[in-house]
Design a protein around this motif. Sequence first.
Motif, short mmCIF file in Angstrom:
data_model
loop_
_atom_site.label_atom_id
_atom_site.label_comp_id
_atom_site.label_asym_id
_atom_site.label_seq_id
_atom_site.Cartn_x
_atom_site.Cartn_y
_atom_site.Cartn_z
N ARG A 240 0.57 -1.45 0.09
CA ARG A 240 0.06 -0.18 -0.19
C ARG A 240 0.97 0.90 0.16
O ARG A 240 0.46 2.74 -0.56
CB ARG A 240 -0.91 -0.18 1.01
CG ARG A 240 -0.28 -0.16 2.12
CD ARG A 240 -1.61 0.24 3.65
NE ARG A 240 -2.66 -0.27 3.29
CZ ARG A 240 -3.67 -0.44 3.93
NH1 ARG A 240 -3.82 0.32 5.08
NH2 ARG A 240 -4.34 -1.69 4.09
N GLU A 241 2.29 0.69 0.08
CA GLU A 241 2.94 2.29 0.59
C GLU A 241 3.54 2.71 -1.51
O GLU A 241 3.38 3.96 -1.21
CB GLU A 241 4.16 2.12 1.19
CG GLU A 241 4.31 2.13 2.86
CD GLU A 241 3.45 1.03 3.05
OE1 GLU A 241 2.57 0.68 4.19
OE2 GLU A 241 3.20 -0.07 2.89
N ASP A 242 3.11 1.71 -1.50
CA ASP A 242 3.75 1.79 -3.19
C ASP A 242 2.60 2.59 -3.79
O ASP A 242 3.00 3.36 -4.82
CB ASP A 242 4.00 0.75 -4.06
CG ASP A 242 4.99 -0.25 -3.07
OD1 ASP A 242 6.31 0.62 -2.97
OD2 ASP A 242 4.72 -1.37 -2.84
N VAL A 243 1.45 2.61 -3.55
CA VAL A 243 0.59 3.17 -3.84
C VAL A 243 0.13 5.08 -4.31
O VAL A 243 0.73 5.82 -2.91
CB VAL A 243 -1.51 3.19 -3.09
CG1 VAL A 243 -2.50 3.42 -4.34
CG2 VAL A 243 -1.26 1.54 -3.20
N PRO A 244 0.43 5.21 -5.67
CA PRO A 244 0.90 6.94 -5.64
C PRO A 244 -0.14 7.91 -4.30
O PRO A 244 -1.00 7.58 -4.12
CB PRO A 244 0.31 7.11 -6.93
CG PRO A 244 0.83 6.27 -7.44
CD PRO A 244 0.32 5.13 -6.96
N ALA A 245 0.39 8.98 -3.99
CA ALA A 245 -1.11 9.37 -2.99
C ALA A 245 -1.93 9.97 -3.78
O ALA A 245 -2.79 10.06 -2.77
CB ALA A 245 0.25 10.81 -2.64
N ASP A 246 -1.64 10.74 -5.22
CA ASP A 246 -2.79 11.46 -5.92
C ASP A 246 -4.18 10.62 -5.71
O ASP A 246 -5.53 10.60 -5.78
CB ASP A 246 -2.31 12.00 -6.97
CG ASP A 246 -1.88 11.05 -8.11
OD1 ASP A 246 -0.93 9.70 -7.20
OD2 ASP A 246 -1.92 10.86 -9.44
N VAL A 247 -3.61 8.52 -6.15
CA VAL A 247 -4.59 7.81 -6.30
C VAL A 247 -5.15 7.47 -5.10
O VAL A 247 -6.38 7.64 -5.01
CB VAL A 247 -3.62 7.23 -6.93
CG1 VAL A 247 -4.07 5.34 -7.09
CG2 VAL A 247 -3.03 6.89 -8.17
N VAL A 248 -4.69 7.85 -3.73
CA VAL A 248 -5.24 7.37 -2.96
C VAL A 248 -6.60 9.00 -2.13
O VAL A 248 -6.88 8.45 -2.06
CB VAL A 248 -4.25 7.65 -0.81
CG1 VAL A 248 -4.65 7.64 -0.09
CG2 VAL A 248 -3.35 5.95 -1.44
N GLU A 249 -5.87 9.60 -2.71
CA GLU A 249 -6.69 11.07 -2.13
C GLU A 249 -7.72 10.63 -3.12
O GLU A 249 -8.83 11.20 -3.00
CB GLU A 249 -5.80 12.02 -2.57
CG GLU A 249 -6.63 13.65 -2.49
CD GLU A 249 -7.07 13.57 -1.03
OE1 GLU A 249 -8.19 14.18 -0.59
OE2 GLU A 249 -6.18 13.84 0.33
N SER A 250 -7.71 10.47 -4.31
CA SER A 250 -8.67 10.47 -5.44
C SER A 250 -10.05 9.42 -4.88
O SER A 250 -10.95 9.89 -4.86
CB SER A 250 -8.51 10.03 -6.88
OG SER A 250 -9.77 9.82 -7.42
N GLU A 251 -8.96 8.33 -4.59
CA GLU A 251 -9.86 7.41 -3.48
C GLU A 251 -11.18 7.83 -2.80
O GLU A 251 -11.83 7.15 -2.58
CB GLU A 251 -9.60 6.11 -3.66
CG GLU A 251 -8.85 5.33 -4.87
CD GLU A 251 -9.70 4.72 -5.70
OE1 GLU A 251 -10.88 4.55 -5.19
OE2 GLU A 251 -10.04 4.48 -6.86
N ARG A 252 -10.49 8.35 -1.43
CA ARG A 252 -10.63 8.98 -0.26
C ARG A 252 -11.79 9.92 -0.64
O ARG A 252 -12.40 9.74 0.06
CB ARG A 252 -9.78 9.56 -0.03
CG ARG A 252 -9.96 9.78 2.01
CD ARG A 252 -9.06 10.64 2.13
NE ARG A 252 -7.41 9.96 2.59
CZ ARG A 252 -7.87 8.53 3.90
NH1 ARG A 252 -8.73 9.14 5.12
NH2 ARG A 252 -6.23 8.21 4.30
N ARG A 253 -11.48 10.89 -1.86
CA ARG A 253 -12.33 11.26 -1.82
C ARG A 253 -13.74 11.09 -2.14
O ARG A 253 -15.60 11.73 -2.28
CB ARG A 253 -11.42 12.90 -2.81
CG ARG A 253 -12.70 13.49 -3.80
CD ARG A 253 -11.99 14.66 -4.06
NE ARG A 253 -11.41 14.72 -5.77
CZ ARG A 253 -9.90 14.48 -5.46
NH1 ARG A 253 -9.39 14.67 -4.27
NH2 ARG A 253 -9.50 14.23 -6.69
N VAL A 254 -14.18 10.14 -3.18
CA VAL A 254 -15.14 9.16 -3.99
C VAL A 254 -15.17 8.13 -3.33
O VAL A 254 -16.53 8.75 -2.62
CB VAL A 254 -14.41 8.36 -5.24
CG1 VAL A 254 -15.41 6.90 -5.69
CG2 VAL A 254 -13.99 9.00 -6.13
N ALA A 255 -14.87 7.78 -1.96
CA ALA A 255 -15.55 7.53 -0.76
C ALA A 255 -16.32 8.16 -0.54
O ALA A 255 -17.44 7.71 0.61
CB ALA A 255 -14.44 6.71 -0.31
#
Length: 324
Positions: A240-255
């Motif tokens: 999970r540390e390899d997932v880019p920060a912008d991808v995590v932020e996008s998923e968090r926003r959508v959720a």
Amino acid sequence: MRKTKIVCTIGPASSDPAVFADMCRAGMNVARLNFSHGTHAMAAITAALIKQVREDTGAGMLDVKKALTEAEGDVARAKEIIRAKGIAAAGKREGRKAQEGTIASQVVESANGQTGYAVELNSETDFVAKTPKFVEFADSVLEDAVKAEAASVDEVLAAASGEATVKEAVEEAAALFGEHVKVGQFAKVEGPHVEIYAHKKSAEMPPSIVAMIATDEAGAAVAHEAALQISAMGAQWLTREDVPADVVESERRVATEKSLAEGKPEKIVPKIVEGRLNAFYKENVLLEQSYVKDPSKTVGDLFKEVGGAAVAFARVEVGKGEAE
């Protein structure tokens, strides 16, 4: 009797001008001599000349060189030769989609242990992709990439291939197969141990999915199972540390937006969001995925059981690279 003066011009292939001149004076009809009322000098075949003909016809460099040599440097004649042989059609194929093909792969010994290479070669149809010659050509491109220790598609294309480059060899292949041919995706992984699994969608087709995983020595015990998992489940990141920060932020926003739209109480939304993020990780992170052969454990558990670790992985699937 009327005498006819014959001027004998030695062609570029002549190996001994003196011998040919003597033959000419003797009145012999020599196939390698050009009989005319004057002399003709062959134009120098320069890089600029080759570039001009390539741009005008779309033919590969080797074909252009051969045509210009045959035409003795005459550009117009060289173009006619190329057209007559159907070579110029390669340029016209460039605009057509090449989404079929195969993936050639190999593990080689390296300074860090082992290195895995995978090269996708695309064609327009699966009919061409499954022919032995196309598969052999894909293997030759892989061989050139390995020799060059390529690390990107650009480096694969620039790699030496005989007297030319892989890029030029691919251009020549387009004329041979009658389709747009291109190098698609490229992957390379390194580690103490590298495992490759090449998946065929049907018995008559070449590999269409290649999964590679690099592990430490202990992890080699479960590397094959991990490669099968990568092929089947298509993980995108190792941890999970390899997932880019912008991808995590996008998923968090959508959720968050989805939870609010569902009417969830605002005070519990953060907890729901974290749960959905964890579900995202379990679907897309290799070590957090449920092991397909035993969903009660994760892929990470497989490595823990043997005291090993995964270092890196890659998955290449035919037609899934960047759009043309």
